[in-house]
Design an enzyme around this catalytic site. Structure first.
Site, PDB file in Angstrom:
ATOM      1  N   ALA A  63       0.837  -1.195   0.000  1.00 53.14           N
ATOM      2  CA  ALA A  63       0.000   0.000   0.000  1.00 53.14           C
ATOM      3  C   ALA A  63       0.866   1.238   0.000  1.00 53.14           C
ATOM      4  O   ALA A  63       1.958   1.251   0.561  1.00 53.14           O
ATOM      5  CB  ALA A  63      -0.934   0.012   1.217  1.00 53.14           C
ATOM      6  N   CYS A  64       0.396   2.293  -0.675  1.00 51.05           N
ATOM      7  CA  CYS A  64       1.010   3.608  -0.538  1.00 51.05           C
ATOM      8  C   CYS A  64       0.066   4.448   0.317  1.00 51.05           C
ATOM      9  O   CYS A  64      -0.713   3.904   1.102  1.00 51.05           O
ATOM     10  CB  CYS A  64       1.269   4.234  -1.910  1.00 51.05           C
ATOM     11  N   ILE A  65       0.098   5.735   0.183  1.00 51.94           N
ATOM     12  CA  ILE A  65      -0.708   6.587   1.061  1.00 51.94           C
ATOM     13  C   ILE A  65      -2.199   6.399   0.819  1.00 51.94           C
ATOM     14  O   ILE A  65      -3.000   6.420   1.751  1.00 51.94           O
ATOM     15  CB  ILE A  65      -0.317   8.062   0.868  1.00 51.94           C
ATOM     16  N   THR A  66      -2.588   6.181  -0.436  1.00 47.64           N
ATOM     17  CA  THR A  66      -4.018   6.186  -0.746  1.00 47.64           C
ATOM     18  C   THR A  66      -4.538   4.931  -1.418  1.00 47.64           C
ATOM     19  O   THR A  66      -5.737   4.802  -1.607  1.00 47.64           O
ATOM     20  CB  THR A  66      -4.351   7.369  -1.678  1.00 47.64           C
ATOM     21  N   ARG A  67      -3.660   4.008  -1.809  1.00 47.83           N
ATOM     22  CA  ARG A  67      -4.176   2.871  -2.580  1.00 47.83           C
ATOM     23  C   ARG A  67      -3.488   1.567  -2.213  1.00 47.83           C
ATOM     24  O   ARG A  67      -2.299   1.541  -1.897  1.00 47.83           O
ATOM     25  CB  ARG A  67      -4.056   3.139  -4.083  1.00 47.83           C
TER      26      ARG A  67
END
Length: 538
Positions: free
Chosen positions: A479-483
């Protein structure tokens, strides 16, 4: 190639996630120890030598050390992000490789007599290359490669790790087999490619420097706004496939984004130049063509206004439900600059609305901020928190950064976004949330619980795993910050975008080739990653 760069983008988010905390420390410490501000407002408690001033100086140094060592963090991030197993061993190997690489470079330069200490240059084939030397983690006069040095060490390490982490050695060497072999082979490899870089990198560094110089000349001649406009267009256009980090990081962290000497220290990359300026209170070397400031007007004002436009066209019976959804994503964009939740709300419904209205307006925002000479930086995104810390606070304490143009342009951008979005939605009958026949349904709490009953009370993580084709189809979940960024064996087994948005609460689903999956969840993404990996036993 898309899958590779998607994976690279998610890997580099690990060090980027550190920047907000480091930026806050640097922003508060740098602003409140600014001598001009202290003298202008006669704040005795902040005078040099006071307890508070001393603490703030420590805070400034603590924030600065993160930015100073980003290359090492990128080496670690690449190793952790791409390692298929034994990620801890991969991280250790990357650290050792990065250190050995820099020592090999520094010693080779010395014994070969390639350093001109008088001019602080590297001599290669009779040519002097300036600005390519640096001190890294106590290693004197190694090559200044910035985050590229970390990417090189991390990238080569992870290739060796994935090949040798399960190697079996003869019995008498068995202790050094498996994951223990990786740091050993990585260190020896770093020795040789470190030596090789001595004869290669000065040319590459000079090429990057020329790009930065070109951007600087464009700015000096009054044409830097063209570069700003193009940057804004490309950066927003890459958001849907999640490759924007790969695009802007070289500009933020390397010579491609420019170089500047501040208080006797050379800073490379737009973000590093900004934070060097902030820490020293010297903005004279910080160009307004900074590839950052343009985010603030459309993130803080434009997209929230677009959310309000979508609310006004929702069906009357759905306004309460859709209002909660749109308010939350608008508030997220305004405060933090995390805009994917709201952008993906309309991207999948109408690509022209995204690419023909939102993307050009984003590019114009960068250009206008450049024309107005606004000098406000950020950690990773253009929300109110970064605006207050790195725009308002320095501006109110004596720095001429022209921060006030951001809300002034925002007052224009808000209505422009509102009326353009409302007009486009009604003109082309875009089925935004809450409109009849909408492809993105508004899921009320009672509907969500009802759907859970029909699936045998499975948890959200179990439902996601099933939607990804089952445990056997999942290769990796990150995961990254939003997805959520997921690698699967067969993308055809993954449920479609409508299923993820209507039944699993995602803002959208992106497929990269047949193996790359991105589910947009906003700030919840990291939590879902942990839950899914726990279910998978990883």
């Amino acid at each position: 190639m898309k899958a590779f760069f998607s994976k690279l983008s998610q890997a580099v988010m690990l060090p980027i996630a550190l920047l907000p905390a480091a930026g806050i420390m640097l922003g508060l410490g740098g602003s409140f120890t600014n001598q001009s501000m202290i003298e202008a407002y006669q704040i005795g408690i902040l005078q040099d030598g006071t307890l508070l001033n001393s603490f703030l100086q420590v805070m400034t140094a603590a924030g600065g050390i993160v930015f100073a060592n980003l290359p090492l963090m990128f080496a670690l991030a690449i190793a952790i992000g791409f390692a298929r197993a034994e990620k801890g061993a991969a991280a250790l190997a990357a650290t050792i490789a990065y250190l050995v690489m820099n020592v090999a470079i520094a010693k080779t330069l010395t014994v070969a007599g390639m350093v001109d200490t008088t001019n602080n240059t590297v001599i290669l084939m009779g040519t002097h290359y300036a600005g390519v030397l640096a001190d890294v983690l106590g290693i004197h006069n190694t090559l200044s490669m910035g985050v590229f040095g970390g990417l090189i060490a991390g990238g080569i390490t992870v290739v060796l790790h994935n090949k040798y982490h399960a190697i079996k050695l003869p019995e008498f060497l068995g202790f050094f087999g498996g994951a223990r072999f990786v740091p050993i082979i990585s260190a020896f490899s770093a020795l040789f490619y470190g030596i090789a870089l001595v004869f290669v990198w000065p040319y590459i560094g000079a090429a990057f420097g020329s790009i930065g110089a070109m951007l600087g000349e464009m700015t000096a001649s009054g044409h830097g706004y063209i570069a700003s406009f193009i940057f804004g267009i490309i950066e927003r256009a890459l958001i849907p496939v999640g490759l924007h980090h790969v695009f802007y990081l070289p500009l933020w962290q390397t010579e491609i984004g420019g170089t500047a000497e501040i208080a006797g220290q050379v800073f490379k990359g737009t973000q590093n130049i900004f934070f060097g300026s902030l820490a020293n209170g010297d903005y004279s070397q910080f160009s307004s063509t900074n590839f950052m400031t343009g985010k603030f007007p459309f993130m803080m004002f434009g997209l929230p206004a677009a959310a309000y436009a979508m609310y006004t066209v929702a069906d009357k019976e759905n306004k309460t439900a859709v209002g909660g959804l749109l308010f939350s994503v608008a508030l997220t964009a305004f405060l933090t600059g995390i805009t994917e939740p709201i952008e993906f709300t309309f991207l999948f419904l109408s690509a022209p609305l995204y690419y023909f209205i939102h993307v050009p307006l984003a590019g114009l925002s960068f250009m206008i901020m450049d024309l107005l000479q606004v000098k406000v930086g950020m950690t990773f995104s253009g929300g109110f928190i970064d605006f207050a810390l790195f725009g308002m606070l320095p501006g109110l304490t004596g720095t001429e950064n022209h921060w006030y143009y951001i809300p002034l342009l925002g007052l224009i951008y808000g209505p422009v976004y509102f009326f353009l979005f409302r007009w486009f939605i009604l003109k082309f009958d875009v089925k935004t949330p809450g409109r009849k026949g909408s492809a993105v349904a508004v899921v009320r709490k009672k509907d969500y619980h009802a759907s859970k009953v029909t699936t045998g009370n499975d948890s959200q993580a179990d439902e996601m795993i099933n939607a990804l084709g089952g445990k056997d189809n999942i290769v990796d979940v990150d995961a990254c910050i939003t997805r959520l960024r997921i690698t699967v064996k067969d993308g055809d087994l993954v449920k479609d975008n409508q299923y993820w948005t209507e039944h699993l609460g995602a803002k959208g689903l992106v497929k990269i080739g047949n193996t790359g999956i991105q589910a947009i969840y906003g700030a919840q993404a990291a939590g879902f990653k942990a839950q899914i990996n726990a279910k998978l036993g990883k």
